[in-house]
Write a protein that holds these residues in place. Structure first.
Motif, PDB file in Angstrom:
ATOM      1  N   SER A 221       0.815  -1.212   0.000  1.00 54.52           N
ATOM      2  CA  SER A 221       0.000   0.000   0.000  1.00 54.52           C
ATOM      3  C   SER A 221       0.851   1.266   0.000  1.00 54.52           C
ATOM      4  CB  SER A 221      -0.934  -0.013   1.206  1.00 54.52           C
ATOM      5  OG  SER A 221      -0.202  -0.345   2.365  1.00 54.52           O
ATOM      6  N   GLU A 222       0.305   2.291  -0.583  1.00 58.77           N
ATOM      7  CA  GLU A 222       0.973   3.588  -0.626  1.00 58.77           C
ATOM      8  C   GLU A 222       0.875   4.232   0.741  1.00 58.77           C
ATOM      9  OE1 GLU A 222       2.400   3.866  -4.508  1.00 58.77           O
ATOM     10  OE2 GLU A 222       2.411   5.556  -3.126  1.00 58.77           O
ATOM     11  N   GLY A 223       1.997   4.588   1.315  1.00 58.78           N
ATOM     12  CA  GLY A 223       1.969   5.265   2.614  1.00 58.78           C
ATOM     13  C   GLY A 223       1.988   6.768   2.406  1.00 58.78           C
ATOM     14  N   ARG A 224       2.337   7.495   3.469  1.00 63.82           N
ATOM     15  CA  ARG A 224       2.348   8.965   3.396  1.00 63.82           C
ATOM     16  C   ARG A 224       3.380   9.476   2.403  1.00 63.82           C
ATOM     17  NH1 ARG A 224       3.518  10.892   8.944  1.00 63.82           N
ATOM     18  NH2 ARG A 224       3.806  12.878   7.889  1.00 63.82           N
ATOM     19  N   LYS A 225       4.449   8.722   2.262  1.00 62.47           N
ATOM     20  CA  LYS A 225       5.486   9.166   1.328  1.00 62.47           C
ATOM     21  C   LYS A 225       5.769   8.055   0.328  1.00 62.47           C
ATOM     22  CE  LYS A 225       7.723  12.573   4.252  1.00 62.47           C
ATOM     23  NZ  LYS A 225       8.826  12.747   5.183  1.00 62.47           N
ATOM     24  N   GLY A 226       4.700   7.456  -0.151  1.00 67.71           N
ATOM     25  CA  GLY A 226       4.887   6.363  -1.108  1.00 67.71           C
ATOM     26  C   GLY A 226       4.998   5.040  -0.387  1.00 67.71           C
ATOM     27  N   LYS A 227       5.358   4.029  -1.120  1.00 65.75           N
ATOM     28  CA  LYS A 227       5.443   2.692  -0.529  1.00 65.75           C
ATOM     29  C   LYS A 227       6.654   2.609   0.399  1.00 65.75           C
ATOM     30  CE  LYS A 227       3.133   0.330  -4.288  1.00 65.75           C
ATOM     31  NZ  LYS A 227       3.260  -0.575  -5.447  1.00 65.75           N
TER      32      LYS A 227
END
Lengths: 168, 213
Positions: free
Chosen positions: A106-112
């Motif tokens: 999943s994509e987090g706050r700054k990408g994966k």
């Protein structure tokens, strides 16, 4: 075992999970031929000791470790890390020798979030595993180490970085 | 002085002018002031005397004032430049300077050598490293056979002790660090780059003219 006086002097015997021989594109064969790279005395001391780590002066609470020792073999550790990755829906981007990189789905706050893990050997039966963040948000990385990886790895962990259990 | 208390900041022994400290170090004047905020909180935690005692250092490092170990003791001794048993602000800034990302590699290498040379003989002896390994194993609650410890020392010294005299001198250390740059990881604190955001000093505390900065 929770009562302190009872466990004084008791060393928990750490048995490493016995894994079926899984030959995956020559990695297993390569690993049995040579041990993990040597982690010298100074690297060991500077990484594991909390006394040398001044970053704690700037942090309000104890920093969670990203490094641990293990009594298991390098191959067992690598296999366990790969299993942990899959458990948390991380894709193993690459795995070579005693180093691997995993990436969250999943994509987090700054990408994966991407994490690398490297296994070294201090002495026969003493391995050191170092995690580092390859990409993504630092807080998510810390959370992953602390809440996900740590409990999942407890069977192979001997001691975590900066953890002092000495009852002096 | 009379009975009128001056509003000036209370005495901080050894507190040097931030401009002077900035000129001697990699820190800017506002960074020195930010360090002062950090210094104030550490030095007042047990006894509010403007100096960092060993206990206060331990409290800041371990969040536990009673906890001490070989390593924190050594760092404290190195920060206590004048050997007075306490760290004043000047000592604090100049010592932390070595850990700044912009400090020279040479300074970092020298500091790390002195760190491991526990007894200050100018050599890192095998016995000293053994002592540190044993201390580390104890504090981490790991047990290793003496034989295993000797093997770790053998392999380490094989690489580091070029002239095989059982100890590592400064030039051997320089060479060893060159081959193992990760050894200097502990010598850089990235936090020092953002120190002004972590420890903002209030505008009215600043003794420096805005124009001067």
């Amino acid at each position: 075992m929770r009562v302190p006086w009872f466990s004084k002097g008791f060393t928990r015997s750490i048995s490493c999970p016995i894994l079926d021989d899984q030959v995956e594109d020559g990695q297993e064969i390569a690993r049995t031929k040579s041990p993990p790279p040597f982690y010298n005395a100074f690297e060991f001391i500077s990484s594991m000791s909390s006394g040398f780590d001044l970053s704690n002066l700037f942090e309000n609470k104890r920093k969670s470790g990203s490094l641990f020792t293990s009594k298991c073999s390098g191959s067992t550790i690598m296999a366990t890390l790969e299993t942990v990755a899959k458990t948390f829906n991380f894709r193993v981007v690459w795995s070579k020798g005693y180093k691997l990189k995993m990436e969250g789905e999943s994509e987090g706050r700054k990408g994966k979030l991407a994490v690398t893990a490297e296994v070294y050997e201090v002495a026969p039966e003493v391995a050191v595993v170092e995690f580092s963040k390859a990409a993504g948000d630092t807080l998510e990385y810390k959370k992953f180490c602390e809440e996900d990886a740590r409990p999942a790895l407890k069977d192979i962990v001997w001691s975590w970085q900066g953890e002092n259990n000495c009852q002096s | 002085m009379g009975c009128f208390q001056s509003v000036a900041t209370k005495q901080f022994p050894g507190r040097e002018d931030p401009v002077a400290l900035a000129s001697q170090t990699a820190f800017s004047v506002s960074e020195v002031e930010a360090l002062f905020e950090l210094f104030k909180s550490i030095s007042s935690s047990v006894i509010d005397d403007g100096l960092i005692s060993k206990e206060e250092f331990q409290l800041a490092l371990f969040k536990n004032r009673k906890k001490e170990n070989l390593f924190s003791n050594r760092i404290f001794d190195l920060f206590d430049v004048k050997g007075k048993g306490v760290i004043d602000f000047g000592d604090f800034v100049r010592s932390l300077n070595v850990f700044h990302p912009n400090a020279s590699q040479e300074d970092k290498i020298n500091f790390s050598f002195t760190l491991y040379d526990m007894d200050g003989t100018g050599y890192i002896e095998r016995q000293e490293v053994k002592q540190m390994l044993i201390a580390l194993l104890c504090e981490s609650d790991m047990k290793l056979a003496d034989e295993a410890i000797e093997t770790i020392l053998d392999k380490t010294f094989l690489e580091a002790d070029i002239n095989r005299d059982g100890k590592i001198d400064r030039s051997e250390w320089l060479n060893f660090v060159g081959k193992n740059p990760s050894l200097l990881k502990i010598m850089t604190l990235p936090y020092l780059r953002d120190i002004t955001t972590t420890f903002p000093s209030f505008v009215f505390n600043s003794e420096v003219d805005d124009i001067a900065t």
